[in-house]
Write a protein that holds these residues in place. Structure first.
Motif, PDB file in Angstrom:
ATOM      1  N   ARG A   1      10.899  -2.331   7.704  1.00 33.73           N
ATOM      2  CA  ARG A   1      12.161  -1.641   7.985  1.00 33.73           C
ATOM      3  C   ARG A   1      13.283  -2.146   7.094  1.00 33.73           C
ATOM      4  O   ARG A   1      13.995  -1.366   6.459  1.00 33.73           O
ATOM      5  CB  ARG A   1      12.553  -1.839   9.450  1.00 33.73           C
ATOM      6  CG  ARG A   1      13.861  -1.139   9.835  1.00 33.73           C
ATOM      7  CD  ARG A   1      14.424  -1.638  11.152  1.00 33.73           C
ATOM      8  NE  ARG A   1      14.883  -3.025  11.045  1.00 33.73           N
ATOM      9  CZ  ARG A   1      15.382  -3.707  12.066  1.00 33.73           C
ATOM     10  NH1 ARG A   1      15.464  -3.153  13.268  1.00 33.73           N
ATOM     11  NH2 ARG A   1      15.780  -4.965  11.910  1.00 33.73           N
ATOM     12  N   ASP A   2      13.453  -3.461   7.048  1.00 33.61           N
ATOM     13  CA  ASP A   2      14.590  -3.985   6.300  1.00 33.61           C
ATOM     14  C   ASP A   2      14.403  -3.831   4.797  1.00 33.61           C
ATOM     15  O   ASP A   2      15.380  -3.694   4.057  1.00 33.61           O
ATOM     16  CB  ASP A   2      14.866  -5.431   6.692  1.00 33.61           C
ATOM     17  CG  ASP A   2      15.515  -5.534   8.070  1.00 33.61           C
ATOM     18  OD1 ASP A   2      15.912  -4.477   8.612  1.00 33.61           O
ATOM     19  OD2 ASP A   2      15.624  -6.647   8.608  1.00 33.61           O
ATOM     20  N   ARG A   3      13.180  -3.822   4.323  1.00 33.83           N
ATOM     21  CA  ARG A   3      12.942  -3.540   2.901  1.00 33.83           C
ATOM     22  C   ARG A   3      13.268  -2.082   2.578  1.00 33.83           C
ATOM     23  O   ARG A   3      13.785  -1.779   1.500  1.00 33.83           O
ATOM     24  CB  ARG A   3      11.496  -3.860   2.525  1.00 33.83           C
ATOM     25  CG  ARG A   3      11.158  -5.344   2.600  1.00 33.83           C
ATOM     26  CD  ARG A   3       9.820  -5.647   1.960  1.00 33.83           C
ATOM     27  NE  ARG A   3       9.894  -5.437   0.525  1.00 33.83           N
ATOM     28  CZ  ARG A   3       8.840  -5.194  -0.253  1.00 33.83           C
ATOM     29  NH1 ARG A   3       7.630  -5.113   0.274  1.00 33.83           N
ATOM     30  NH2 ARG A   3       8.989  -5.021  -1.549  1.00 33.83           N
ATOM     31  N   LEU A   4      12.997  -1.187   3.512  1.00 31.24           N
ATOM     32  CA  LEU A   4      13.345   0.220   3.317  1.00 31.24           C
ATOM     33  C   LEU A   4      14.853   0.429   3.384  1.00 31.24           C
ATOM     34  O   LEU A   4      15.423   1.170   2.581  1.00 31.24           O
ATOM     35  CB  LEU A   4      12.657   1.078   4.378  1.00 31.24           C
ATOM     36  CG  LEU A   4      11.142   1.248   4.256  1.00 31.24           C
ATOM     37  CD1 LEU A   4      10.553   1.726   5.577  1.00 31.24           C
ATOM     38  CD2 LEU A   4      10.796   2.227   3.136  1.00 31.24           C
ATOM     39  N   VAL A   5      15.492  -0.235   4.342  1.00 25.81           N
ATOM     40  CA  VAL A   5      16.935  -0.066   4.531  1.00 25.81           C
ATOM     41  C   VAL A   5      17.704  -0.542   3.300  1.00 25.81           C
ATOM     42  O   VAL A   5      18.649   0.110   2.839  1.00 25.81           O
ATOM     43  CB  VAL A   5      17.406  -0.813   5.796  1.00 25.81           C
ATOM     44  CG1 VAL A   5      18.926  -0.887   5.857  1.00 25.81           C
ATOM     45  CG2 VAL A   5      16.870  -0.117   7.043  1.00 25.81           C
ATOM     46  N   MET A   6      17.305  -1.678   2.738  1.00 22.12           N
ATOM     47  CA  MET A   6      18.003  -2.244   1.593  1.00 22.12           C
ATOM     48  C   MET A   6      17.494  -1.678   0.267  1.00 22.12           C
ATOM     49  O   MET A   6      17.926  -2.106  -0.806  1.00 22.12           O
ATOM     50  CB  MET A   6      17.857  -3.764   1.595  1.00 22.12           C
ATOM     51  CG  MET A   6      18.523  -4.447   2.782  1.00 22.12           C
ATOM     52  SD  MET A   6      20.304  -4.102   2.918  1.00 22.12           S
ATOM     53  CE  MET A   6      20.912  -4.766   1.377  1.00 22.12           C
ATOM     54  N   LEU A   7      16.591  -0.694   0.341  1.00 23.87           N
ATOM     55  CA  LEU A   7      16.009  -0.035  -0.833  1.00 23.87           C
ATOM     56  C   LEU A   7      15.214  -0.988  -1.710  1.00 23.87           C
ATOM     57  O   LEU A   7      15.021  -0.735  -2.910  1.00 23.87           O
ATOM     58  CB  LEU A   7      17.079   0.688  -1.662  1.00 23.87           C
ATOM     59  CG  LEU A   7      17.982   1.683  -0.918  1.00 23.87           C
ATOM     60  CD1 LEU A   7      18.802   2.498  -1.914  1.00 23.87           C
ATOM     61  CD2 LEU A   7      17.197   2.598  -0.001  1.00 23.87           C
ATOM     62  N   ASP A   8      14.739  -2.111  -1.121  1.00 22.21           N
ATOM     63  CA  ASP A   8      13.782  -2.949  -1.839  1.00 22.21           C
ATOM     64  C   ASP A   8      12.484  -2.169  -2.046  1.00 22.21           C
ATOM     65  O   ASP A   8      11.753  -2.413  -3.007  1.00 22.21           O
ATOM     66  CB  ASP A   8      13.506  -4.241  -1.062  1.00 22.21           C
ATOM     67  CG  ASP A   8      14.746  -5.111  -0.945  1.00 22.21           C
ATOM     68  OD1 ASP A   8      15.556  -5.122  -1.896  1.00 22.21           O
ATOM     69  OD2 ASP A   8      14.926  -5.766   0.102  1.00 22.21           O
ATOM     70  N   ILE A   9      12.182  -1.275  -1.109  1.00 21.46           N
ATOM     71  CA  ILE A   9      11.172  -0.241  -1.322  1.00 21.46           C
ATOM     72  C   ILE A   9      11.958   1.011  -1.685  1.00 21.46           C
ATOM     73  O   ILE A   9      12.644   1.586  -0.845  1.00 21.46           O
ATOM     74  CB  ILE A   9      10.310   0.006  -0.063  1.00 21.46           C
ATOM     75  CG1 ILE A   9       9.579  -1.277   0.352  1.00 21.46           C
ATOM     76  CG2 ILE A   9       9.310   1.138  -0.314  1.00 21.46           C
ATOM     77  CD1 ILE A   9       8.812  -1.146   1.661  1.00 21.46           C
ATOM     78  N   PRO A  10      11.917   1.450  -2.939  1.00 22.54           N
ATOM     79  CA  PRO A  10      12.792   2.544  -3.383  1.00 22.54           C
ATOM     80  C   PRO A  10      12.472   3.863  -2.692  1.00 22.54           C
ATOM     81  O   PRO A  10      11.320   4.132  -2.329  1.00 22.54           O
ATOM     82  CB  PRO A  10      12.502   2.641  -4.896  1.00 22.54           C
ATOM     83  CG  PRO A  10      11.919   1.313  -5.260  1.00 22.54           C
ATOM     84  CD  PRO A  10      11.150   0.868  -4.054  1.00 22.54           C
ATOM     85  N   PRO A  11      13.483   4.700  -2.486  1.00 23.80           N
ATOM     86  CA  PRO A  11      13.256   6.028  -1.905  1.00 23.80           C
ATOM     87  C   PRO A  11      12.217   6.813  -2.709  1.00 23.80           C
ATOM     88  O   PRO A  11      12.231   6.798  -3.944  1.00 23.80           O
ATOM     89  CB  PRO A  11      14.639   6.690  -1.999  1.00 23.80           C
ATOM     90  CG  PRO A  11      15.602   5.548  -2.019  1.00 23.80           C
ATOM     91  CD  PRO A  11      14.912   4.445  -2.755  1.00 23.80           C
TER      92      PRO A  11
END
Length: 215
Positions: free
Chosen positions: A19-29
């Motif tokens: 979740r937090d990797r997605l929120v901070m875009l560490d996993i890019p959209p």
């Protein structure tokens, strides 16, 4: 005696990590979610990873396509008005409730966060400031003592933060936006629900205005 707190399940651990990797875009959209890589990174099998991804899909952070896989959702600026409408409605009510319901322990925690905020704002880059903003919001939401409302608030704040992350390289005044939490924290600590609600409404409205100024 303090009540025993059970450690988070593997699925919960996976959910929080992704979740937090997605929120901070560490996993890019738009990027694919590799279950095997996540399992290796977290030291767990695919079952808890898949449980976490189902939960994240319900929160609009990932999307699953048959025979294609699971991907991080895109960040659409067209969602800003809808997200802001929800936040303008719920967040002032929530901070007013937090001012009324916060325990002594909650108020002590918020007091510590307020003391740390000046140092965080002075020394952090925009990405670090966003993490500070996220942590402050979540701390405030916990003071509402309504798990259903807290989950909803976190969900929409996560979506708003993803929009922040897209625009953060072009933003100025990020430190000022985060520093707006000082009087808000003070209002909650002092039990002033009316002031907390007014400050929250201004904060959420200011977020939307700052993004729209860049479109």
């Amino acid at each position: 005696m303090h009540p025993q707190v059970n450690p988070p399940s593997l699925a919960e651990q996976a959910y929080l990590f992704v979740r937090d990797r997605l929120v901070m875009l560490d996993i890019p959209p738009g990027s694919p979610i590799n279950e095997e890589e996540l399992g290796t990174a977290l030291g767990m099998g695919r079952t808890p990873i898949r449980e976490a991804l189902k939960r994240l899909e319900s929160e609009r952070l990932v999307v699953a396509y048959p025979r294609r896989g699971t991907f991080a959702t895109d960040v659409n600026i067209s969602d800003l008005a809808h997200i802001s409408e929800v936040r303008r409605t719920l967040e002032p009510m929530a901070t007013a409730a937090a001012a009324a319901r916060a325990t002594d322990a909650d108020r002590a925690t918020l007091t510590e966060l307020r003391a740390q905020l000046d140092a965080d704002v002075a020394g952090g880059d925009n990405a670090e400031l966003l993490r500070t903003d996220l942590a402050l919001h979540r701390a405030i939401y916990r003071c509402v003592h309504n798990p259903f409302l807290e989950d909803t608030l976190i969900r929409y704040d996560n979506l708003a933060t993803r929009i922040w992350c897209v625009f953060v390289p072009r933003l100025s005044g990020m430190a000022g936006h985060v520093h707006e939490h000082v009087p808000l924290l003070t209002a909650i600590i002092e039990g002033d629900g009316e002031k907390a609600a007014a400050l929250t409404h201004a904060h959420v409205t200011g977020f939307e205005a700052a993004i729209r100024a860049l479109i």
